[in-house]
Structure formats: C-alpha cells, structure tokens
Design a protein around this motif. Sequence first.
Motif, PDB file in Angstrom:
ATOM      1  N   PRO A 312      30.520  41.979  -0.587  1.00 11.91           N
ATOM      2  CA  PRO A 312      30.437  40.684   0.079  1.00 11.91           C
ATOM      3  C   PRO A 312      29.151  39.970  -0.326  1.00 11.91           C
ATOM      4  O   PRO A 312      28.231  40.585  -0.872  1.00 11.91           O
ATOM      5  CB  PRO A 312      30.417  41.046   1.558  1.00 11.91           C
ATOM      6  CG  PRO A 312      29.853  42.416   1.595  1.00 11.91           C
ATOM      7  CD  PRO A 312      30.258  43.087   0.324  1.00 11.91           C
ATOM      8  N   LYS A 313      29.110  38.697  -0.049  1.00 17.86           N
ATOM      9  CA  LYS A 313      27.912  37.910  -0.324  1.00 17.86           C
ATOM     10  C   LYS A 313      26.870  38.267   0.734  1.00 17.86           C
ATOM     11  O   LYS A 313      27.192  38.298   1.916  1.00 17.86           O
ATOM     12  CB  LYS A 313      28.277  36.434  -0.211  1.00 17.86           C
ATOM     13  CG  LYS A 313      27.172  35.468  -0.531  1.00 17.86           C
ATOM     14  CD  LYS A 313      27.716  34.048  -0.494  1.00 17.86           C
ATOM     15  CE  LYS A 313      28.085  33.586   0.897  1.00 17.86           C
ATOM     16  NZ  LYS A 313      26.966  33.260   1.751  1.00 17.86           N
ATOM     17  N   PRO A 314      25.628  38.569   0.343  1.00 16.92           N
ATOM     18  CA  PRO A 314      24.634  38.873   1.366  1.00 16.92           C
ATOM     19  C   PRO A 314      24.377  37.666   2.257  1.00 16.92           C
ATOM     20  O   PRO A 314      24.546  36.531   1.830  1.00 16.92           O
ATOM     21  CB  PRO A 314      23.380  39.258   0.579  1.00 16.92           C
ATOM     22  CG  PRO A 314      23.673  39.027  -0.829  1.00 16.92           C
ATOM     23  CD  PRO A 314      25.094  38.669  -1.014  1.00 16.92           C
ATOM     24  N   PHE A 315      23.973  37.943   3.494  1.00 21.12           N
ATOM     25  CA  PHE A 315      23.776  36.889   4.488  1.00 21.12           C
ATOM     26  C   PHE A 315      22.748  35.875   3.990  1.00 21.12           C
ATOM     27  O   PHE A 315      21.618  36.225   3.665  1.00 21.12           O
ATOM     28  CB  PHE A 315      23.302  37.512   5.798  1.00 21.12           C
ATOM     29  CG  PHE A 315      23.243  36.540   6.937  1.00 21.12           C
ATOM     30  CD1 PHE A 315      24.389  36.253   7.657  1.00 21.12           C
ATOM     31  CD2 PHE A 315      22.069  35.922   7.289  1.00 21.12           C
ATOM     32  CE1 PHE A 315      24.353  35.360   8.707  1.00 21.12           C
ATOM     33  CE2 PHE A 315      22.024  35.028   8.344  1.00 21.12           C
ATOM     34  CZ  PHE A 315      23.177  34.753   9.052  1.00 21.12           C
ATOM     35  N   GLY A 316      23.156  34.644   3.911  1.00 27.29           N
ATOM     36  CA  GLY A 316      22.231  33.596   3.490  1.00 27.29           C
ATOM     37  C   GLY A 316      22.048  33.520   1.984  1.00 27.29           C
ATOM     38  O   GLY A 316      21.291  32.701   1.502  1.00 27.29           O
TER      39      GLY A 316
ATOM     40  N   GLU B 214      24.460  29.807   7.283  1.00 25.38           N
ATOM     41  CA  GLU B 214      23.635  30.999   7.149  1.00 25.38           C
ATOM     42  C   GLU B 214      22.233  30.582   6.721  1.00 25.38           C
ATOM     43  O   GLU B 214      22.069  29.980   5.673  1.00 25.38           O
ATOM     44  CB  GLU B 214      24.242  31.947   6.116  1.00 25.38           C
ATOM     45  CG  GLU B 214      25.566  32.525   6.577  1.00 25.38           C
ATOM     46  CD  GLU B 214      26.191  33.445   5.529  1.00 25.38           C
ATOM     47  OE1 GLU B 214      25.617  33.603   4.453  1.00 25.38           O
ATOM     48  OE2 GLU B 214      27.274  33.991   5.827  1.00 25.38           O
ATOM     49  N   ARG B 215      21.262  30.930   7.532  1.00 21.34           N
ATOM     50  CA  ARG B 215      19.864  30.597   7.260  1.00 21.34           C
ATOM     51  C   ARG B 215      19.676  29.136   6.869  1.00 21.34           C
ATOM     52  O   ARG B 215      19.169  28.828   5.776  1.00 21.34           O
ATOM     53  CB  ARG B 215      19.307  31.475   6.127  1.00 21.34           C
ATOM     54  CG  ARG B 215      19.209  32.939   6.469  1.00 21.34           C
ATOM     55  CD  ARG B 215      18.479  33.649   5.341  1.00 21.34           C
ATOM     56  NE  ARG B 215      18.527  35.088   5.496  1.00 21.34           N
ATOM     57  CZ  ARG B 215      17.678  35.773   6.240  1.00 21.34           C
ATOM     58  NH1 ARG B 215      16.730  35.173   6.901  1.00 21.34           N
ATOM     59  NH2 ARG B 215      17.786  37.086   6.324  1.00 21.34           N
ATOM     60  N   PRO B 329      24.699  43.737   9.346  1.00 20.07           N
ATOM     61  CA  PRO B 329      25.222  42.379   9.503  1.00 20.07           C
ATOM     62  C   PRO B 329      24.855  41.467   8.339  1.00 20.07           C
ATOM     63  O   PRO B 329      25.416  40.390   8.209  1.00 20.07           O
ATOM     64  CB  PRO B 329      24.574  41.902  10.798  1.00 20.07           C
ATOM     65  CG  PRO B 329      23.311  42.663  10.889  1.00 20.07           C
ATOM     66  CD  PRO B 329      23.558  43.993  10.236  1.00 20.07           C
ATOM     67  N   ALA B 330      23.915  41.900   7.496  1.00 23.22           N
ATOM     68  CA  ALA B 330      23.483  41.053   6.389  1.00 23.22           C
ATOM     69  C   ALA B 330      24.294  41.306   5.128  1.00 23.22           C
ATOM     70  O   ALA B 330      24.119  40.608   4.139  1.00 23.22           O
ATOM     71  CB  ALA B 330      22.004  41.277   6.102  1.00 23.22           C
ATOM     72  N   GLY B 331      25.164  42.308   5.130  1.00 23.86           N
ATOM     73  CA  GLY B 331      25.988  42.578   3.960  1.00 23.86           C
ATOM     74  C   GLY B 331      25.209  43.099   2.777  1.00 23.86           C
ATOM     75  O   GLY B 331      25.504  42.760   1.638  1.00 23.86           O
ATOM     76  N   ILE B 332      24.188  43.909   3.036  1.00 26.66           N
ATOM     77  CA  ILE B 332      23.466  44.531   1.932  1.00 26.66           C
ATOM     78  C   ILE B 332      23.647  46.045   2.034  1.00 26.66           C
ATOM     79  O   ILE B 332      24.311  46.527   2.946  1.00 26.66           O
ATOM     80  CB  ILE B 332      21.962  44.158   1.934  1.00 26.66           C
ATOM     81  CG1 ILE B 332      21.339  44.470   3.290  1.00 26.66           C
ATOM     82  CG2 ILE B 332      21.792  42.713   1.586  1.00 26.66           C
ATOM     83  CD1 ILE B 332      19.845  44.243   3.337  1.00 26.66           C
ATOM     84  N   HIS B 353      18.951  42.141  -3.000  1.00 26.99           N
ATOM     85  CA  HIS B 353      19.023  41.268  -1.825  1.00 26.99           C
ATOM     86  C   HIS B 353      18.284  41.788  -0.612  1.00 26.99           C
ATOM     87  O   HIS B 353      18.764  41.659   0.505  1.00 26.99           O
ATOM     88  CB  HIS B 353      20.486  41.014  -1.440  1.00 26.99           C
ATOM     89  CG  HIS B 353      21.339  40.614  -2.585  1.00 26.99           C
ATOM     90  ND1 HIS B 353      21.193  39.417  -3.227  1.00 26.99           N
ATOM     91  CD2 HIS B 353      22.318  41.270  -3.241  1.00 26.99           C
ATOM     92  CE1 HIS B 353      22.058  39.342  -4.215  1.00 26.99           C
ATOM     93  NE2 HIS B 353      22.751  40.451  -4.256  1.00 26.99           N
ATOM     94  N   ALA B 356      17.745  39.385   2.272  1.00 26.83           N
ATOM     95  CA  ALA B 356      18.768  39.058   3.267  1.00 26.83           C
ATOM     96  C   ALA B 356      18.640  39.905   4.527  1.00 26.83           C
ATOM     97  O   ALA B 356      19.268  39.593   5.533  1.00 26.83           O
ATOM     98  CB  ALA B 356      20.161  39.256   2.659  1.00 26.83           C
TER      99      ALA B 356
END
Lengths: 318, 398
Positions: A312-316, B214-215, B329-332, B353, B356
């Motif tokens: 997935p795309k990382p947050f932000g 997002e941000r 929750p940041a998807g990393i 990332h 993130a």
Amino acid sequence: MAQAALPKSSLTVTSAPFWHCGRTLKGMMTDTLIALTPAMAMAVYQYGYHAVEVLAWAGLAAVLAEALAQKIMAREYTADDYTALVGGLLFAFMLPATTPGWLVCIGSALTILLGRMVFGGYGMSPVCAPAVGWCVMTISWPDLIDINGMLLNWDLVHPLSELKYFGLEAVAGLSLPSLMLGQNLGALGAEQSLMLLLGGAYLIARKQLRWYIPVSFLLGVFLTAQLYHLIDPQRYAPPLFHLFTGGTMLAAFFLMPYPSASPVWRTAMLLYGLFGGAVLIIIRTYGIYPDGMAFAVLLANMFTPLFDLIQPKPFGGR
Amino acid sequence: MMKPQLHTSVEIKDTLREAPLPSLVRIPIEPLHKPVVKKKQLVSCGQVIAENPAKGPHGTGYVHATIDGMVEDILPQAIVIGPPPAPKEGEEPPVFERPEPMADIDTYKGEALCRLLLELGIDTGKFRPSRTLVINGLNPEPGVIVSELLLKEAKPILERGVELLERAIRPATVYLVVAEDKKTSLYSCTVVTSTDRYPHTIDPLVVHKATGAERPDDVDVISISDLYRVGRVGQTKLPLVEAIVTVGDGVYRVATGMPVRELLDATDTPHGKGWQVALDGPMRGEPLCDLSVGVPENCTAITVVQEGLFPQVGPNPCFNCGECVLACPAGIQPGMLSRFVEFDLVEETRSRHIAACLDCGMCAYVCPANRPMLQYLRLAKQQLAAKDAQLAECRLSD
C-alpha cells in the motif's frame, strides 16, 4: 557506594508502549503444539507405536540439532520456545509411519540445519524449514520415505498414488469421510485432514494465525482442481478429493503461513495463497511425485519477495 | 496475563476531581525559556517565573508559579518552588499579591490575542491563522479519559475556548471529531464521528477522518486538553496554573509541577518496587525513573503498570511474522525498519518511508518477539534528523 545511594523503592523503567497484546513466540508455538495434537492422536490410533517412534525421534533430533548449531554459533539456546520441536514434528507429519529411526533423525536435523540455522535461526529463512527437510529426504532416499513402499503391511491404498498411476476410477470408491479421517494410506500426520483442519481453526480462533493464507490457499486448490475437473471429469479428480488428500491441509495451515517465508501485506498474502494452491494441483497433475505438496510450498516461498512488492501507499506518501 | 482493550471511549460517570494543593512544585521549563526569578525570591500563584524571549504571537507560552511560595532552585529542566520560610517572631507573614484578572481579554483579537494567550501560559505554536482547525475529541489513548470527561463536564469552558480561538485565528472551518456513540456538539463546530479504537485516535488519523487528506499542510489539530486550557484562561482571565490529568479511573485538576509521587499518594495509586510509572498514556508515554518530577501542564495521564503483567521487552531477533505490518496505520514495514536500525543502517530507512511513521506504538504492542520497536523507530528518526541538521549547517557555512 552507588548502590547505597539508590532509593529504597526503586522503579522499573521500560520504554513505551507499556501495554502489550500478550502474544509471545512461545505462546504461538504452544498453541501450534495444541493444534497438532488431534492429528498426532489420530496418527497414533492408526499406526500405533510406529507413529510414536517417528514423532519422538523427529522432535528429539530437531531440538538437539538446534542446540548444537547454537553452541557452534555461540548463541543463546532457544529450545524453550518450542520452535525446533514444532519444526521437527511438522517434518515427521510428512513421513510414512514406518520410516527408520536413523532416517527420521537425519531428516529432522537437516530440517533445522538447512531450513533454519544456516539462515540465522527461526524466522530468518526464506523457505519453509519442514518442507526443505522433506524435499532433501525425498531426493536422497526416495524408497525409504515412499508411502506405498513403506506401508505394505497395511492393506489400504494411497489415494494420490492410485490417482496418478491407475486413473480416476481407482479412487472413485474412496468416500469423503474416509479421506477426511485419514483412513487410507498416507503420511502419518499430513493425511489426517479433518484433524489438521480443526487444529488450524483453533489457531485462527486463538488469533495465532491469520486466515488470509490458509483460506486463499484452499481456495486456490479448489478453483484449480475445479478447472481441471471441468475440462475432463473422466480424468481429473473433483476438487474435494484434492482438498482432503495428501498434505493439502498441513500445507494450508502449517507450512504455507511459515512466518518468514510468507508475505506480510494482505493482498500479497491472498495472492501467495492462491498461487501456492494452484501450483499444488499443477504438480499433482503433471509432476512425477504423487503429492508434491512440499515442492509447491517451496516454490510459493520463492515468489514471496515478488508478492511483497505489492504494497500500500505509505500514509501521507505519494 | 491481562488482555488490554484498545477502545478508548468510555461512559463517563465521574466528575472532575480536585487534587490537593502541593506544598512544593517542580514546574517543568523548556530549554528556550528564560527564568525571570531568582533563588529565594518569594513568588505568588500566577506570577511569571520564566519567559519565552521570542516576540512573535505564536510559540511556547510563559511559565507561571502555581503556588505561593519561595523559589528553591532553578534547574535547566524545572523551577522548584517550595513553601515560604516561616516568619520570625514579631514579623508579619509574607503577603502574596496575586496578579489581577485580564478584564479586557474580550477586546483583543487576532495576533494580539494570540500574544496575550502566550503570555498567559498557552502554547500558541499550534494556532496558525486562517486554516482548518480540527479538534480531536477522542480520548487520546486507552485508559486516558481526559477528553471525553472534559467534553461532558466542562462544556462551557470548551465553548469559551472555541470562541476565543475563532477570534484569535479565524479558522475557515472547525471540525470536532468524537467517538461514534457520543452525541455531543460544541458551539459552531462541524461534528465528525470516528472509531474510538487506538491508533485511530491519534492526530494525523483524526485529521484524515475529518478532512479526507493525509498529512495536509493547511490543517491544524488540537486536543480537547489544548482547547480546555484556552477556555480556562478565557474564563478565569488569569494565567494557566493547572493540568487535567487522568490517574487510575479518575480525572484530577492538578497544580502544574505537582510531584508525581505526591499525586500518586493523594489518589491512592500504587507505585514503588514492581511498578512502572509513565507520564501520558500507556502507548506513547514517557517512562519515569524519578517520581519527584513535576506534572507538566500538557500531561494527560499518569500511567501505572504492574511489572510482569505483560511479556518483557528485550533485544530479541525479529522472526518476520508480519504482525507489525498489519497493525501499522501508516502502511510501512516497522519490522524491516527496526532491523535496519538494529544493524546500524539507519540511512536505509529513509527510502523505506520511515517519514510516514505516526509514532503510535502499535508495532511494539503486537510484536510477538517483544522487540522494542517504537524505540528503534524513534532512534532512527532522531538520528536522521540530527544528520539533516548537520547537513543544513554545513550548507549554511559554505
């Protein structure tokens, strides 16, 4: 001096977060052992002392091999987290019950050494350790772990060999309940489909296992087998036959989700399971082994890094 | 072993309780603060003891004495105020002159109001003008019930806070994010409901819920505690001298700088050998090694955890189970990042990332290997920031 200066009611200082969900590696392995128990009981019920002997040698050799490797590597001993024991037992599950003890010991030790310790320990190998052990055995001593050859004393048939060498009619008489309860010849634990399914369900209910890989793997097996069955119902076995014979259930719940060898993202896990299931049926249909379950698992393991690229795309992030 | 709850929303039955006034306070100060009092000087409650030398309207607030007493010590991190000396025979006891209320606070607006709030002890760094303002009405962490209690018990003060903020920074829209089952509204805010499950209560995720971005750059987010502080200053027209802190099941109004030990004793909370004590919530809190530390004004809770309740964290190897990835929750990939830090390859985490990371601590919460994940990630971020700062300095000196 310094000690005397410490206040009497000293505190315990750790780092955030101070809460934990309570899951530990040892807890996971304890639950896995509990999940394996019904299948072990059924194996002992069917093959008697032979099964006990194979399971015991495999477990012992795995723990000792791990301890030896850790001594050489100057690491801490980790036999008390039961990972080696579980690895050895899973390896034993894929053997016929009459495998000679020395072979079980070599195989179980190789499971740990080649499948795990050469990569650095539990959870570092890019391949599923018990599958590695079984493949080495199959290639090195094919006769001694051949299910038909080693279990001549039992007047039963091995469904997948029958299917491979005598066609679909040879297995038409086998009922689904007899397949589920392991009442045919087979590897001592892998053949106990229903018991392994129960064990897997227990692991999922205890939240020690995510459903993504097992469910998608079984779905992959079902869909691929259904596809072949639709092409030629006279030649290819129906999907339920494939779901409950050979090592399908063992692979779905215990080998495919091997932590370090499976992907970590949701989509990747689902694709990995589907891929593994499809490969299993393709190997069973065209391969030279009646049940190429371990090969299917290893092949899927090899694709794990590719599947893990689907992120997935990382947050932000962009 | 206890299975903790990650849901933060609770039914509020209690009211705001008052903690006893301490006789000695250690008021935390920031390195940028300039103390304006001397040792042995008598100070009264509300008197400025340290200033923020910057002149702008947005920044860290001034620090005020929270009790009447005498300055005992001025340390780099705190100013200690103890009881005044006992008057000698025949002498009058010292008279403490409290500051007058700012009766004309309602005539201020815009940057002048921001500056006034700053001088009254409010951190106005978060209030930037003409932006979308999101008020995070969710309890920040499980077990920390400050936000929902204040929403129920101190609504007039919060509404006063919103009114002051609207006058000070004129935000385009004000959102209030609350848990799904809480039916509440505040002044003119647009109410948005959200799940109350941690980590969805942390600021960036709440902003995402409210604005769908997002941000984003043009959104400011404040907590209910932040809003309460503004409202409290607006209501009393006096400097801020208190913190609202969750201890155990109760929420207390505490004089800023009250020693943690005294607060724990006053609320009958166990501490000492075998107990871990931390400032703020159980997921992101700051561990304490010394209970004489004073409660900071932005503290939301004192967390006390018994040792042995949870598996012990240690330098265990990662076994790639992927739980942290699913919890993040940041998807990393926290597991992968933590291993880069572990083997001193911090630079590698940039391309994976680490920026993130939301610092929520869920990776460490779920880790079955009990690795100190949050520490590894914080270490990486800190080292990268230090490197960047060094690089910027080099470029400037060229």
